[in-house]
Design a protein around this motif. Structure first.
Motif, PDB file in Angstrom:
ATOM      1  N   THR A 273       0.928  -1.158   0.062  1.00 20.87           N
ATOM      2  CA  THR A 273       0.026  -0.100  -0.063  1.00 20.87           C
ATOM      3  C   THR A 273       0.775   1.388  -0.062  1.00 20.87           C
ATOM      4  O   THR A 273       1.654   1.025   0.645  1.00 20.87           O
ATOM      5  CB  THR A 273      -0.924  -0.133   1.243  1.00 20.87           C
ATOM      6  N   GLN A 274       0.724   2.038  -0.787  1.00 25.72           N
ATOM      7  CA  GLN A 274       1.214   3.694  -0.808  1.00 25.72           C
ATOM      8  C   GLN A 274       0.650   4.422   0.277  1.00 25.72           C
ATOM      9  O   GLN A 274      -0.437   4.872   0.100  1.00 25.72           O
ATOM     10  CB  GLN A 274       1.255   4.116  -2.050  1.00 25.72           C
ATOM     11  N   ALA A 275       1.417   5.047   1.129  1.00 21.60           N
ATOM     12  CA  ALA A 275       1.262   5.981   2.046  1.00 21.60           C
ATOM     13  C   ALA A 275       1.538   7.300   1.605  1.00 21.60           C
ATOM     14  O   ALA A 275       2.707   7.504   0.952  1.00 21.60           O
ATOM     15  CB  ALA A 275       1.810   5.680   3.323  1.00 21.60           C
ATOM     16  N   THR A 276       0.866   8.243   1.639  1.00 23.72           N
ATOM     17  CA  THR A 276       1.081   9.517   1.214  1.00 23.72           C
ATOM     18  C   THR A 276       0.624  10.710   1.977  1.00 23.72           C
ATOM     19  O   THR A 276      -0.287  10.492   2.858  1.00 23.72           O
ATOM     20  CB  THR A 276       0.627  10.074  -0.236  1.00 23.72           C
ATOM     21  N   TRP A 277       1.469  11.663   2.517  1.00 26.17           N
ATOM     22  CA  TRP A 277       1.191  12.752   3.480  1.00 26.17           C
ATOM     23  C   TRP A 277       1.977  13.790   3.115  1.00 26.17           C
ATOM     24  O   TRP A 277       3.055  13.943   3.186  1.00 26.17           O
ATOM     25  CB  TRP A 277       1.577  12.186   4.662  1.00 26.17           C
ATOM     26  N   THR A 278       1.545  14.943   3.168  1.00 24.76           N
ATOM     27  CA  THR A 278       2.028  16.409   3.141  1.00 24.76           C
ATOM     28  C   THR A 278       2.164  17.029   4.528  1.00 24.76           C
ATOM     29  O   THR A 278       1.264  17.200   5.426  1.00 24.76           O
ATOM     30  CB  THR A 278       1.079  17.355   2.345  1.00 24.76           C
ATOM     31  N   THR A 279       3.409  17.603   4.765  1.00 22.44           N
ATOM     32  CA  THR A 279       3.945  18.023   6.246  1.00 22.44           C
ATOM     33  C   THR A 279       3.624  19.251   6.485  1.00 22.44           C
ATOM     34  O   THR A 279       2.869  19.858   5.499  1.00 22.44           O
ATOM     35  CB  THR A 279       5.450  18.000   6.240  1.00 22.44           C
ATOM     36  N   PRO A 280       3.268  19.699   7.646  1.00 22.49           N
ATOM     37  CA  PRO A 280       2.993  21.179   7.837  1.00 22.49           C
ATOM     38  C   PRO A 280       4.495  21.886   7.664  1.00 22.49           C
ATOM     39  O   PRO A 280       5.344  21.259   7.215  1.00 22.49           O
ATOM     40  CB  PRO A 280       2.861  21.193   9.335  1.00 22.49           C
TER      41      PRO A 280
END
Length: 337
Positions: A293-300
């Motif tokens: 599964t690909q996890a994606t997230w944009t940081t603060p």
């Protein structure tokens, strides 16, 4: 950057006892010093809006408590009954409390419900705010006869990390025998996790939520406590050989592929101008995944003065995680393929 490692953490067998302290009361500081003298640590669930107020711990106190190896946990901004709040206000209480503590430099991953007031909706808010676990109260055996039919300890790992069981908080009705029984009953039942909760540790203060410093000093946990399990995988905290550079004020898109048997999340640190590495933040939890599964997230936004970033994925219960194909993009530019 590509990284593929399989983690097989093991939780120690037996009974794990965690000493937890609620509400940011200033009279907890001598108890922390007692623990420090014995080489022990605990978790201090902190009401962010009460910091630096009369009768409460100061930010400097909390910095010292954290420097001594203790965990700083979330406990909302003003300690309301969360179930009786509208969802948007409960979200502000939970998330803003975590943000305030994170901005002070603390790694905040654990939460405690004020008044043990929670329901499935509140649990979901806690998870969405980026916490890994949340503690209740009053659902394990204690000195209250009405709790006799309750379990003696929480399971390892907990069945629900956002509703981890604990006995009622220690108060003026507790004796040394009650404190001893909290541990020995768990051991006799086959072991597990025992979270013990303290508010005031003093003489002459709130009579209902207080135990004396002498009684606290006799607690069997002061010689038997074991830490919460926590495993993480990060690139080297170096001066740039492995860790990528970062630009203050920029946000970053993170991507990684994983399989795991336990929930995971992105965990981030940043390097200051002096080369010191500071905990930054963590993403919301991601579900365990049996298939890649690909996890994606944009940081603060990266804090001022930061010059580098180190990030990876963690698990905080026993299990396995395999990761691969780590990618990081500055959102000010167009992400590559």
């Amino acid at each position: 950057m590509h990284l593929k490692i399989r983690l097989r953490p093991r939780v120690p067998a037996g009974t794990i006892v965690s000493l937890t302290f609620d509400d940011t009361n200033a009279d907890q500081l001598p108890a922390e010093q007692t623990m420090k003298s014995l080489g022990l640590t605990g978790t201090f669930f902190t009401v962010s809006g009460w910091i630096d107020q009369p009768g409460y711990l100061t930010q400097a106190n909390l910095q010292q408590i954290a420097a001594d190896g203790n965990e700083i946990g979330g406990h909302t901004v003003t300690h309301p009954d969360l179930v009786n709040l509208p969802a948007d206000e409960a979200t502000r209480q939970i998330c803003n409390g975590r943000v305030a503590l994170t901005n002070m430099g603390f790694k905040v991953t654990s939460f405690a419900y004020p008044f043990a007031s929670q329901d499935p909706n509140t649990q979901a808010i806690v998870q969405n705010c980026g916490f890994n676990s949340a503690r209740g109260l009053g659902d394990l055996q204690s000195n209250d006869p009405a709790s006799a039919g309750f379990p003696a300890a929480e399971t390892i790992p907990p069945a629900n990390p956002y509703d981890t069981a604990a006995p009622s908080e220690a108060d003026s009705t507790w004796t040394l025998a009650d404190l001893q029984n909290s541990v020995t009953n768990a051991e006799a039942a086959g072991g597990g996790w025992m979270q013990l909760t303290f508010h005031h540790i003093a003489v002459g203060t709130d009579p209902t939520l207080t135990i004396s410093p002498d009684l606290f000093g006799q607690h069997p946990c002061l010689r038997r406590r074991q830490p919460r399990p926590h495993w993480k995988l990060l690139p080297a905290l170096d001066l740039g050989g492995c860790s990528p550079a970062g630009t203050p004020g920029h946000t970053y898109l993170l991507k990684a592929w994983y399989t795991s048997t336990a929930p995971t999340q992105f965990e981030l640190y940043y390097r200051t101008g002096t080369g010191y590495w500071q905990y930054w933040t963590a993403s919301p939890l991601l579900n365990a995944a049996t298939d890649w599964t690909q996890a994606t997230w944009t940081t603060p936004a990266l804090p001022a003065g930061a010059s580098g970033i180190s990030w990876g994925m963690n698990i905080q219960t026993n299990g396995t995680i395999t990761t691969d194909d780590y990618e990081m993009y500055d959102t000010a530019t167009t992400p590559g393929p």
